[in-house]
Write a protein that holds these residues in place. Structure first.
Motif, mmCIF file in Angstrom:
data_model
loop_
_atom_site.group_PDB
_atom_site.id
_atom_site.type_symbol
_atom_site.label_atom_id
_atom_site.label_comp_id
_atom_site.label_asym_id
_atom_site.label_seq_id
_atom_site.Cartn_x
_atom_site.Cartn_y
_atom_site.Cartn_z
ATOM 1 N N PRO A 54 2.177 15.468 1.886
ATOM 2 C CA PRO A 54 3.037 14.448 2.506
ATOM 3 C C PRO A 54 2.116 13.776 3.869
ATOM 4 N N GLY A 55 2.247 12.637 3.974
ATOM 5 C CA GLY A 55 1.467 12.152 5.226
ATOM 6 C C GLY A 55 0.258 11.832 4.731
ATOM 7 N N THR A 56 -0.343 11.858 3.684
ATOM 8 C CA THR A 56 -1.972 11.405 3.219
ATOM 9 C C THR A 56 -1.781 9.971 3.252
ATOM 10 N N THR A 57 -2.816 9.292 3.674
ATOM 11 C CA THR A 57 -3.204 7.902 3.734
ATOM 12 C C THR A 57 -4.051 7.898 2.321
ATOM 13 N N LEU A 58 -3.543 6.916 1.471
ATOM 14 C CA LEU A 58 -4.072 6.616 0.297
ATOM 15 C C LEU A 58 -4.862 5.471 0.177
ATOM 16 N N MET A 59 -4.223 4.475 1.038
ATOM 17 C CA MET A 59 -5.061 3.079 0.863
ATOM 18 C C MET A 59 -4.456 2.096 1.957
ATOM 19 N N LYS A 60 -5.299 1.018 2.131
ATOM 20 C CA LYS A 60 -4.632 -0.158 2.820
ATOM 21 C C LYS A 60 -4.720 -1.427 2.196
ATOM 22 N N ILE A 61 -3.683 -2.126 2.082
ATOM 23 C CA ILE A 61 -3.594 -3.287 1.458
ATOM 24 C C ILE A 61 -3.521 -4.565 2.439
ATOM 25 N N THR A 62 -4.238 -5.517 2.203
ATOM 26 C CA THR A 62 -4.287 -6.779 3.430
ATOM 27 C C THR A 62 -3.142 -7.760 3.091
ATOM 28 N N VAL A 63 -2.208 -7.944 3.801
ATOM 29 C CA VAL A 63 -1.188 -8.842 3.747
ATOM 30 C C VAL A 63 -1.195 -10.055 4.996
ATOM 31 N N GLY A 64 -0.398 -10.672 5.268
ATOM 32 C CA GLY A 64 -0.430 -11.685 6.205
ATOM 33 C C GLY A 64 -0.591 -11.177 7.846
ATOM 34 N N ALA A 65 -0.346 -12.300 8.631
ATOM 35 C CA ALA A 65 -0.667 -11.726 9.938
ATOM 36 C C ALA A 65 0.468 -11.228 10.514
ATOM 37 N N SER A 66 0.426 -10.102 11.346
ATOM 38 C CA SER A 66 1.404 -9.541 12.010
ATOM 39 C C SER A 66 2.662 -9.115 11.270
ATOM 40 N N PRO A 67 2.485 -8.054 10.124
ATOM 41 C CA PRO A 67 3.771 -7.930 9.245
ATOM 42 C C PRO A 67 4.669 -6.988 10.141
ATOM 43 N N LEU A 68 5.846 -7.190 9.897
ATOM 44 C CA LEU A 68 6.781 -6.439 10.779
ATOM 45 C C LEU A 68 7.888 -5.647 9.878
ATOM 46 N N GLY A 69 9.018 -6.469 9.422
ATOM 47 C CA GLY A 69 9.688 -5.646 8.556
ATOM 48 C C GLY A 69 9.700 -5.577 7.243
ATOM 49 N N ALA A 70 10.204 -4.403 6.247
ATOM 50 C CA ALA A 70 9.794 -4.201 5.179
ATOM 51 C C ALA A 70 11.066 -3.800 4.262
ATOM 52 N N GLY A 71 10.952 -4.031 2.959
ATOM 53 C CA GLY A 71 11.810 -3.626 2.194
ATOM 54 C C GLY A 71 11.264 -3.606 0.560
ATOM 55 N N ALA A 72 12.093 -2.634 -0.275
ATOM 56 C CA ALA A 72 11.656 -2.410 -1.586
ATOM 57 C C ALA A 72 12.864 -2.513 -2.578
ATOM 58 N N ASP A 73 12.165 -3.059 -3.719
ATOM 59 C CA ASP A 73 12.817 -3.089 -5.042
ATOM 60 C C ASP A 73 12.315 -2.115 -5.934
ATOM 61 N N THR A 74 12.776 -0.787 -5.908
ATOM 62 C CA THR A 74 12.249 0.309 -6.781
ATOM 63 C C THR A 74 12.557 0.051 -8.244
ATOM 64 N N VAL A 75 13.470 -1.104 -8.769
ATOM 65 C CA VAL A 75 13.482 -1.368 -10.097
ATOM 66 C C VAL A 75 12.306 -2.318 -10.574
ATOM 67 N N LEU A 76 11.846 -3.181 -9.800
ATOM 68 C CA LEU A 76 10.605 -3.934 -9.970
ATOM 69 C C LEU A 76 9.533 -3.357 -9.780
ATOM 70 N N ASN A 77 9.451 -2.403 -9.031
ATOM 71 C CA ASN A 77 8.371 -1.782 -8.400
ATOM 72 C C ASN A 77 7.611 -2.723 -7.450
ATOM 73 N N ARG A 78 8.410 -3.385 -6.699
ATOM 74 C CA ARG A 78 7.889 -4.293 -5.729
ATOM 75 C C ARG A 78 8.094 -3.803 -4.166
ATOM 76 N N ALA A 79 7.156 -4.180 -3.036
ATOM 77 C CA ALA A 79 7.757 -4.019 -1.794
ATOM 78 C C ALA A 79 7.365 -5.500 -1.077
ATOM 79 N N TYR A 80 8.120 -5.548 -0.090
ATOM 80 C CA TYR A 80 8.014 -6.904 0.488
ATOM 81 C C TYR A 80 7.845 -6.689 2.094
ATOM 82 N N PHE A 81 7.141 -7.451 2.485
ATOM 83 C CA PHE A 81 6.694 -7.428 4.025
ATOM 84 C C PHE A 81 6.754 -8.782 4.547
ATOM 85 N N ALA A 82 7.520 -9.005 6.003
ATOM 86 C CA ALA A 82 7.761 -9.961 6.615
ATOM 87 C C ALA A 82 6.356 -10.110 7.683
#
Length: 377
Positions: free
Chosen positions: A73-101
């Motif tokens: 636990p706590g191992t960094t696997l990778m980084k994914i480039t998103v938009g500028a200054s991401p803050l809040g996050a949420g997840a839909d475990t049914v759709l296998n989607r993560a959302y970042f504001a």
């Protein structure tokens, strides 16, 4: 691959993980050998021929299906480039989607957590600061700070379904969903209220006053139908009880957590299984643990280090963990929810913020990098 040396044949097997740059020891081969050949077919390693320690040829072949050793636990696997200054996050475990504001680009990045790539970018209000997801309806709710509005995204099509304006003045930093009741709760920073939205109609059905001065963090306990609202200015957590018939919301308790100048409580998370509420103290580098049964402060957990600025918190009932990101220390703290002990701190990148919980992994916004880091749970 098995290894050999000039000293003789060996039976050892070791596996290399290129993601974590680590080696792990696998079960040994039945027959020590060297100068052999090996190939992989369908995930199975076939070892052919070779000689033994006496230099005699080996006529047997062996097949080995490796069992990967999961990284700790706590191992960094990778980084994914998103938009500028991401803050809040949420997840839909049914759709296998993560959302970042993305507060710097006024949009939401949608990550496919099976393939760890961005599959959509959805324009929202200005600037988005927090995300809440209802995995039953696949609706994503994005709190837009300056416009004091909530953008509703259809997670099946990644399109905007509605924009709900909550009133004048900027909003706070918190939004939460009660999946069982399909109710959304958003903080109105300047109005000192909580807006209640019906997820079925996207209509505002109530405004709850008396939640403290400039409310920020919001969390829901679906088991008790209670909503927890943090006011950093008042250094309080307000407890709102929802009554179903007739539907109403009333503040039933006020819990003191530190003080504005020294502790400054901020974001909040809930573990329904334990009926525990977790509030971070930004300036005190602490985590406040509240007993949801009797609305009392159980413990103040001092996090390792000094002046590390904890900024976001998530409760993981399935793993028995609480996670706290710290924007100055650039790490995430793992806490055991059984005794509130600190299990460890793990560096993740520059400016960690919101956390999306997915099976086996954390997806954490890195505000100063414009990326999301994937960390093992």
């Amino acid at each position: 691959t098995s290894t050999g040396s000039e000293s003789g044949a060996l039976a050892t097997v070791e596996a290399y993980d290129p993601v974590t740059d680590t080696w792990s020891t696998q079960p040994s081969m039945p027959t020590p050998r060297w100068f052999h050949k090996a190939t992989v077919v369908g995930g199975t390693i076939y070892v052919i021929g070779g000689t033994n320690a006496l230099g005699q040829r080996i006529a047997t072949n062996e097949a080995f299906t490796p069992t990967p050793t999961p990284p700790p636990p706590g191992t960094t696997l990778m980084k994914i480039t998103v938009g500028a200054s991401p803050l809040g996050a949420g997840a839909d475990t049914v759709l296998n989607r993560a959302y970042f504001a993305n507060s710097g680009s006024n949009n939401v990045s949608v990550i496919d957590t099976l393939n760890n790539n961005v599959v959509a970018t959805v324009a929202v209000g200005a600037p988005p600061s927090a995300v809440a997801v209802n995995p039953s309806t696949h609706r994503v709710y994005v709190l837009n700070h300056s416009t004091n509005s909530v953008t509703v995204i259809d997670g099946l099509t990644n399109t905007v379904q509605a924009t709900i304006v909550m009133g004048p003045g900027p909003s706070g930093g918190g939004i939460a969903v009660n999946v069982s009741t399909n109710r959304i709760y958003a903080a109105n920073h300047e109005q000192h209220t909580i807006t209640v939205i019906n997820g079925a109609t996207n209509a505002i059905i109530a405004t709850v006053p008396g939640v403290g001065f400039k409310p920020v963090g919001v969390a829901v306990n679906e088991s008790t139908d209670r909503i927890y609202v943090v006011s950093g200015w008042d250094a309080t957590v307000k407890v709102i009880q929802r009554t179903a018939v007739p539907e109403s919301h009333a503040v039933i308790a006020t819990i003191s957590v530190g003080s504005y100048g020294n502790q400054h409580p901020n974001m909040v998370a809930v573990n329904p299984a334990l009926n525990r509420v977790y509030v971070i103290g930004v300036n005190s580098n602490s985590l406040y643990v509240i007993d949801g049964a009797n609305n009392t402060l159980l413990q103040t957990v001092i996090l390792p280090g000094a002046a590390t600025s904890p900024n976001w918190v998530a409760a993981d009932a399935g793993a028995g963990r609480v996670y706290v990101t710290r924007i100055v220390a650039d790490d995430v703290v793992f806490i055991n929810d059984a005794d509130n002990s600190v299990l460890g701190t793990h560096p993740v990148g520059d400016g960690p913020q919101g956390i999306a919980l997915m099976p086996g992994r954390l997806y954490i916004a890195l505000q100063n990098e414009g990326k999301v880091v994937v960390v093992t749970r």
